[in-house]
Design a protein around this motif. Structure first.
Motif, PDB file in Angstrom:
ATOM      1  N   GLU A  17      62.645  13.366  86.048  1.00 39.14           N
ATOM      2  CA  GLU A  17      62.429  14.416  87.036  1.00 39.14           C
ATOM      3  C   GLU A  17      61.286  15.372  86.667  1.00 39.14           C
ATOM      4  O   GLU A  17      60.571  15.859  87.546  1.00 39.14           O
ATOM      5  CB  GLU A  17      63.710  15.223  87.228  1.00 39.14           C
ATOM      6  CG  GLU A  17      63.625  16.208  88.371  1.00 39.14           C
ATOM      7  CD  GLU A  17      64.947  16.899  88.660  1.00 39.14           C
ATOM      8  OE1 GLU A  17      64.912  17.960  89.299  1.00 39.14           O
ATOM      9  OE2 GLU A  17      66.001  16.379  88.245  1.00 39.14           O
ATOM     10  N   HIS A  18      61.078  15.593  85.350  1.00 35.26           N
ATOM     11  CA  HIS A  18      60.148  16.652  84.935  1.00 35.26           C
ATOM     12  C   HIS A  18      58.951  16.208  84.090  1.00 35.26           C
ATOM     13  O   HIS A  18      58.008  16.990  83.944  1.00 35.26           O
ATOM     14  CB  HIS A  18      60.904  17.729  84.138  1.00 35.26           C
ATOM     15  CG  HIS A  18      61.990  18.381  84.908  1.00 35.26           C
ATOM     16  ND1 HIS A  18      61.760  19.329  85.887  1.00 35.26           N
ATOM     17  CD2 HIS A  18      63.335  18.207  84.873  1.00 35.26           C
ATOM     18  CE1 HIS A  18      62.910  19.716  86.399  1.00 35.26           C
ATOM     19  NE2 HIS A  18      63.888  19.051  85.806  1.00 35.26           N
ATOM     20  N   ILE A  19      58.996  14.981  83.529  1.00 36.16           N
ATOM     21  CA  ILE A  19      57.931  14.606  82.592  1.00 36.16           C
ATOM     22  C   ILE A  19      57.275  13.269  82.956  1.00 36.16           C
ATOM     23  O   ILE A  19      56.085  13.220  83.244  1.00 36.16           O
ATOM     24  CB  ILE A  19      58.454  14.547  81.137  1.00 36.16           C
ATOM     25  CG1 ILE A  19      59.168  15.852  80.754  1.00 36.16           C
ATOM     26  CG2 ILE A  19      57.301  14.257  80.178  1.00 36.16           C
ATOM     27  CD1 ILE A  19      59.945  15.772  79.449  1.00 36.16           C
ATOM     28  N   LEU A  20      58.045  12.213  82.912  1.00 35.09           N
ATOM     29  CA  LEU A  20      57.515  10.861  83.134  1.00 35.09           C
ATOM     30  C   LEU A  20      58.271  10.152  84.239  1.00 35.09           C
ATOM     31  O   LEU A  20      59.500  10.244  84.320  1.00 35.09           O
ATOM     32  CB  LEU A  20      57.620  10.019  81.860  1.00 35.09           C
ATOM     33  CG  LEU A  20      56.828  10.493  80.652  1.00 35.09           C
ATOM     34  CD1 LEU A  20      57.227   9.696  79.414  1.00 35.09           C
ATOM     35  CD2 LEU A  20      55.331  10.355  80.912  1.00 35.09           C
ATOM     36  N   VAL A  21      57.550   9.419  85.042  1.00 39.91           N
ATOM     37  CA  VAL A  21      58.168   8.622  86.093  1.00 39.91           C
ATOM     38  C   VAL A  21      58.773   7.375  85.432  1.00 39.91           C
ATOM     39  O   VAL A  21      58.058   6.479  85.011  1.00 39.91           O
ATOM     40  CB  VAL A  21      57.137   8.232  87.169  1.00 39.91           C
ATOM     41  CG1 VAL A  21      57.770   7.344  88.224  1.00 39.91           C
ATOM     42  CG2 VAL A  21      56.519   9.469  87.790  1.00 39.91           C
ATOM     43  N   LEU A  34      54.302  14.425  89.371  1.00 38.66           N
ATOM     44  CA  LEU A  34      54.136  14.096  87.947  1.00 38.66           C
ATOM     45  C   LEU A  34      52.840  13.337  87.689  1.00 38.66           C
ATOM     46  O   LEU A  34      52.174  13.574  86.680  1.00 38.66           O
ATOM     47  CB  LEU A  34      55.344  13.308  87.429  1.00 38.66           C
ATOM     48  CG  LEU A  34      56.665  14.076  87.389  1.00 38.66           C
ATOM     49  CD1 LEU A  34      57.801  13.163  86.953  1.00 38.66           C
ATOM     50  CD2 LEU A  34      56.561  15.297  86.478  1.00 38.66           C
ATOM     51  N   PHE A  35      52.479  12.444  88.581  1.00 39.51           N
ATOM     52  CA  PHE A  35      51.232  11.686  88.406  1.00 39.51           C
ATOM     53  C   PHE A  35      49.994  12.585  88.552  1.00 39.51           C
ATOM     54  O   PHE A  35      48.945  12.280  88.005  1.00 39.51           O
ATOM     55  CB  PHE A  35      51.149  10.522  89.407  1.00 39.51           C
ATOM     56  CG  PHE A  35      51.756   9.258  88.888  1.00 39.51           C
ATOM     57  CD1 PHE A  35      51.042   8.417  88.050  1.00 39.51           C
ATOM     58  CD2 PHE A  35      53.056   8.916  89.228  1.00 39.51           C
ATOM     59  CE1 PHE A  35      51.612   7.252  87.557  1.00 39.51           C
ATOM     60  CE2 PHE A  35      53.634   7.753  88.741  1.00 39.51           C
ATOM     61  CZ  PHE A  35      52.907   6.922  87.907  1.00 39.51           C
ATOM     62  N   ASN A  36      50.137  13.675  89.289  1.00 41.37           N
ATOM     63  CA  ASN A  36      49.004  14.561  89.526  1.00 41.37           C
ATOM     64  C   ASN A  36      49.074  15.861  88.722  1.00 41.37           C
ATOM     65  O   ASN A  36      48.204  16.719  88.869  1.00 41.37           O
ATOM     66  CB  ASN A  36      48.910  14.891  91.021  1.00 41.37           C
ATOM     67  CG  ASN A  36      48.591  13.651  91.826  1.00 41.37           C
ATOM     68  OD1 ASN A  36      47.665  12.921  91.515  1.00 41.37           O
ATOM     69  ND2 ASN A  36      49.377  13.402  92.860  1.00 41.37           N
ATOM     70  N   SER A  37      50.081  15.998  87.886  1.00 43.18           N
ATOM     71  CA  SER A  37      50.293  17.254  87.171  1.00 43.18           C
ATOM     72  C   SER A  37      49.191  17.531  86.142  1.00 43.18           C
ATOM     73  O   SER A  37      48.808  16.670  85.356  1.00 43.18           O
ATOM     74  CB  SER A  37      51.645  17.223  86.447  1.00 43.18           C
ATOM     75  OG  SER A  37      51.805  18.395  85.676  1.00 43.18           O
TER      76      SER A  37
END
Length: 167
Positions: free
Chosen positions: A62-66, A77-80
């Motif tokens: 949810e917060h770091i890695l897909v 997440l991919f665009n963070s």
């Protein structure tokens, strides 16, 4: 004259050695067992699915890695452009440690080349995690690199499996 006989004898030995060493072919007996590969891959997938049920994995997803296709914040997440926070890093480290048991299953693969794909993949993933934890890359970059490594490993695994099974 004696040297001629020795030369002929040596040549005959060398040629007979070449004649008995068959080149590998795609005979059924030489192939990697697809059934064994499938069995090991199912065990790995089952282990990963079990790990992904943990609270740490849910938080990471949810917060770091897909981690899953159903990741609630995949696009973000991919665009963070955020760097990982200290508490997030702690969760990521615990998550990674929980996946180690799944990595051990890869040792059951019936081919050194297929095992090497997984070994290389895990080495690359560990480097991404380390860069993320050390704040050298953003969460977005980590996700992008991780996805590229996954795709490359799948492609490479498929190529090797095809060549080793004659398919």
């Amino acid at each position: 004259m004696e040297n001629i006989y020795r030369g002929i004898a040596l040549l005959a030995i060398l040629l007979s050695g070449c004649a008995t060493n068959e080149a590998p072919t795609n005979k059924p007996g030489n192939n990697v067992s697809i059934a064994k590969v499938n069995e090991v891959q199912k065990k790995i997938a089952s282990c990963i699915a079990e790990v992904n049920l943990s609270e740490d994995a849910k938080y990471v997803d949810e917060h770091i890695l897909v981690l899953t296709e159903k990741s609630p914040n995949a696009k973000e997440l991919f665009n963070s452009s955020d760097k990982i926070a200290f508490d997030q890093a702690a969760v990521l480290i615990r998550f990674k440690e929980s996946t180690l048991k799944c990595r051990d299953i890869t040792n059951e693969l019936p081919s050194p080349a297929l095992l090497a794909v997984y070994t290389n993949f895990y080495t690359n993933i560990d480097a991404i995690y380390k860069d993320l934890i050390d704040k050298r890359i953003t969460i977005g970059v980590a996700n992008q690199e991780r996805q590229m490594r996954i795709q490359y490993a799948k492609s490479r695994f498929s190529q090797i499996l095809k060549s080793e099974t004659g398919g």
